[in-house]
Design an enzyme around this catalytic site. Structure first.
Site, PDB file in Angstrom:
ATOM      1  N   ALA A  61       0.851  -1.196   0.000  1.00 56.57           N
ATOM      2  CA  ALA A  61       0.000   0.000   0.000  1.00 56.57           C
ATOM      3  C   ALA A  61       0.886   1.246   0.000  1.00 56.57           C
ATOM      4  O   ALA A  61       2.031   1.192   0.453  1.00 56.57           O
ATOM      5  CB  ALA A  61      -0.864  -0.013   1.254  1.00 56.57           C
ATOM      6  N   GLY A 100       0.853  -5.193   0.968  1.00 55.55           N
ATOM      7  CA  GLY A 100      -0.252  -5.287   0.015  1.00 55.55           C
ATOM      8  C   GLY A 100       0.192  -5.893  -1.312  1.00 55.55           C
ATOM      9  O   GLY A 100      -0.623  -6.479  -2.036  1.00 55.55           O
TER      10      GLY A 100
END
Ligand code: 3H9
Length: 719
Positions: A61, A100
């Site tokens: 992320a 992520g």
């Protein structure tokens, strides 16, 4: 932000394009949503490959976006659509698949990794947990024990280890994208149901509770007060005990608690502070990205004491030939054996062969005439260091760079005795130098931008976190340590015990309290410095009031401890007692308690109850207050630099962000008020007087740390 191509007529190749690490920013998430929709709806497309631009799959992320409100498509529903599709999706992992990024790969049906790739779920190091399904999917894929270890530590694994664990399906030495495309074509006819991790049950060990309990206890012991690893354990428990859809909910609840915590903010601040620290600027305008460092092809280390040995190892293990110098045969032989032993142990630990052939040992400085750089690491004595530099000026070629490893001496005074003051700089290593990651690069007023660039780049090459600082007694780290440890000894006088103070600091998160730390470092070092600066010893005027020196309050208890030959762990006695000289298990010593009581009686000090809050405030606010003065004086360029020094050199708890970040989290107004309060009670302790910068920042509305620089800009810089 996600490029779409059709390759081999039927494979959709989706490339994430967000340099440098292809982080999953809102634009990238949009890009993935659009391109996946196109691939899944195009009848020509039979399979999909996802990769990242510039040989990096995805760094997770976009951490920069965490500070603001969520924009763009949320990650989990987006990734759900990848897994649920009827076309095989293959992740082609090159470079990194972290956080992520790995979670994205875990939603794909297959994973191919390049042999140099690294994979991991490092969210815990940012104070959060893998909240895009990572805590639910990884245990289903590799089992609870292995997933628990990776998720609670954030450890990165190599592609080979990932293959062994079952995280990836294939490792290749070729272009991972091309291999993944071929793999995808072969996967078209195969059923996908067993490849959807959400549909699998987590393989559960019979001793689940005991395992989770053991890991929890380990975490509580190692990372006192840190929330994220414990939340990770709870999330993994959910993977073992709940169906996938409920586990995902639990993951997201736990994430919500962590996400808004001060610890997450502190840890994310540390991530960026560490990267900011390498970006130095000098008053001349010269800065990190426009000055080319000199290439260092050979180096010398003078002095093979504790520091010199560690420095020699740090240089040799990154492939730099080193000439090590000692002053007599015996010391040289001892040093040689120690360095070789250290190098061998280090190589064994890293699974590489030791680079003995890079080391040469000599008694003569004349052997250094052709080296590119010399690091002087002799005893901390100005006269001795000056004589070494005078000699070096005679023997070394004019272009050789001179560095001094000192923990606080005047780098410019040393530069002044050489024939090349512009090529002299301080490199303050921390002990043991081959282990500790911090390097203070001390820029004298005459140090050229080229030597600053070279020392910073050499630090990076040796795997150090290097911070450029100005030249003043103690530089940044040790200068700040004085008010911190002074407060601790004043608190002893007033009624606290060493173990009470240490416990308060350790509960706060320090690896070691101030007294245990001093015992480890050796009490005689500070005693010698105090004697040299006329604070104690025969040079003190007998008419001097006993608890005042140089116009301010002074606590002689540390000197009294040293006068009894108690120098810390190495002598088996210090602020604590140890079972033997060199022992590490500290036990409270009644003799120290007696000594303090006698001292209080002698001076009529009535001991009082001291709370942990007072200990923390007095030690840490005095520490930060000196940090503000350092910023004012231009000895550090940014609060981030100070915090990085304290995180990597002094064991400041990372989840508190460093002394300056901690002050901002407490609230500058509150820090100011408490310092004013304590200064009123102790007017003869100048370190407690709030610094002008602190007052200025409070007057400006207490801006966040990242904005302090705007208020410091007009001040003088010594960098
Ligand atoms: C996450 O994924 C949460 C999920 O579970 C989803 C929840 C819903 N974002 O380190 P470098 C910048 S949390 C933004 O010098 P290297 C970095 O600041 C994330 N920026 O390079 C620097 O900027 P600048 C989990 C990032 O080659 C530049 O990139 N992921 C990010 O030595 C170069 O970085 C992680 O924790 C990011 N994610 O090392 C991985 N990553 O040039 C964090 C980097 O302005 N990243 N930047 O200073 C790393 O560990 C290293 O950066 C990496 C590359 C190993 C990738």
């Amino acid at each position: 932000m996600a490029r779409y191509e059709l390759v081999k007529r039927s494979v959709a190749l989706i490339t994430l394009t967000n340099p440098p690490v292809n982080a999953l920013s809102s634009a990238v998430r949009h890009g993935i949503a659009k391109t996946m929709e196109r691939a899944l709806s195009d009848p020509k497309v039979t399979a999909v490959v996802i990769c990242g631009e510039n040989g990096r799959f995805c760094g997770g992320a976009d951490i920069r976006e965490f500070a603001g409100p969520l924009r763009g498509p949320p990650l989990v529903p987006l990734l759900d659509s990848i897994e649920a599709g009827e076309k095989p999706v293959v992740a082609a992992i090159e470079g990194v698949a972290l956080g992520g990024g790995l979670e994205l790969a875990l939603f794909c049906h297959y994973r191919i990794a390049h042999f140099k790739a690294r994979l991991g779920l490092p969210e815990v190091t940012l104070g959060i947990l893998p909240a895009a399904g990572g805590t639910q999917r990884l245990p289903r894929l590799i089992g609870i024990p292995a997933a628990l270890e990776l998720i609670t530590t954030g450890r990165h694994v190599s592609a080979q280890e990932a293959l062994k664990l079952g995280i990836v399906d294939q490792v290749t030495e070729q272009n991972a994208c091309e291999v993944a495309v071929e793999f995808a074509l072969r996967a078209v006819a195969k059923p996908l149901s067993s490849r959807r991790l959400s549909s699998l049950t987590t393989p559960c060990p019979p001793n689940l509770d005991a395992l989770l309990e053991a890991v929890t206890m380990q975490i509580q012991k190692k990372a006192r007060g840190v929330m994220a690893p414990l939340a990770c354990v709870q999330a993994v428990r959910a993977a073992a005990t709940m169906p996938y859809s409920q586990g995902i909910k639990r993951e997201s609840e736990l994430m919500a608690t962590l996400f808004n915590s001060g610890q997450a903010r502190a840890l994310q601040y540390c991530f960026f502070a560490e990267r900011t620290a390498g970006k130095w600027t000098l008053p001349s305008g010269a800065q990190w990205n426009d000055i080319k460092p000199r290439e260092i092809r050979s180096a010398a280390v003078i002095g093979l004491g504790t520091m010199g040995r560690g420095i020699a190892v740090s240089l040799a293990r990154v492939g730099i030939p080193v000439i090590a110098v000692e002053s007599d045969k015996k010391l040289l032989e001892t040093g040689r054996q120690m360095v070789i032993g250290m190098l061998e142990r280090d190589a064994k630990r890293r699974g590489v062969s030791a680079s003995h052939n890079l080391l040469k040992f000599t008694l003569g400085l004349q052997d250094l005439k052709d080296v590119d750089l010399v690091i002087e690491a002799v005893f901390e004595d100005m006269a001795l260091k000056k004589s070494v530099f005078r000699e070096l000026s005679k023997v070394c070629r004019p272009a050789t760079l001179f560095c001094t490893n000192t923990s606080g001496l005047d780098v410019d005074a040393l530069a002044g005795v050489t024939d090349r003051p512009q090529l002299v700089i301080g490199m303050h290593f921390f002990s043991p130098a081959h282990v500790m990651k911090l390097l203070e690069v001390v820029c004298g007023p005459r140090s050229s931008s080229e030597i600053v660039a070279t020392a910073m780049s050499l630090g990076k090459r040796m795997g150090k976190v290097s911070v450029a600082v100005g030249n003043c007694p103690g530089f940044v780290g040790n200068r700040m340590l004085k008010p911190y440890s002074d407060q601790a000894t004043f608190l002893l006088e007033e009624g606290a015990t060493p173990e009470q103070i240490d416990k308060a600091l350790e509960d706060f998160g320090f690896a070691m309290g101030v007294f245990r730390m001093s015992d480890l470092a050796g009490l005689d070092v500070g005693w010698r410095v105090r004697k040299e600066s006329g604070l104690t010893g025969p040079d003190v005027d007998p008419k001097n009031p006993p608890r005042r020196r140089q116009g301010r309050k002074y606590c002689p208890i540390p000197d009294m401890v040293c006068e009894q030959g108690r120098f810390g762990q190495k002598t088996g006695r210090g602020w604590y007692m140890y079972d033997k000289p060199g022992g590490t298990k500290a036990k409270p010593d009644p003799l120290i308690q007696n000594l303090i009581e006698m001292y209080r009686n002698r001076y009529g000090i009535q001991p009082r109850n001291i709370t942990d809050q007072e200990i923390i405030e007095r030690c840490l606010f005095a520490l930060a207050n000196e940090g503000f003065r350092i910023l004012e004086d231009g000895i550090a360029a940014r609060p981030e630099d100070i915090d990085v020094i304290y995180l990597f050199g002094y064991g400041f708890p990372r989840h508190r962000g460093g002394p300056m970040f901690y002050a901002s989290m407490v609230g500058l107004q509150r820090v100011l008020e408490r310092l004013e309060h304590y200064h009123q009670a102790h007017p003869d302790v100048p370190h407690l007087e709030p610094s002008p910068l602190l007052k200025k920042l409070v007057a400006c509305g207490s801006p966040p740390v990242q904005k302090w620089r705007e208020h410091i800009k007009t001040m003088h810089s010594h960098l």
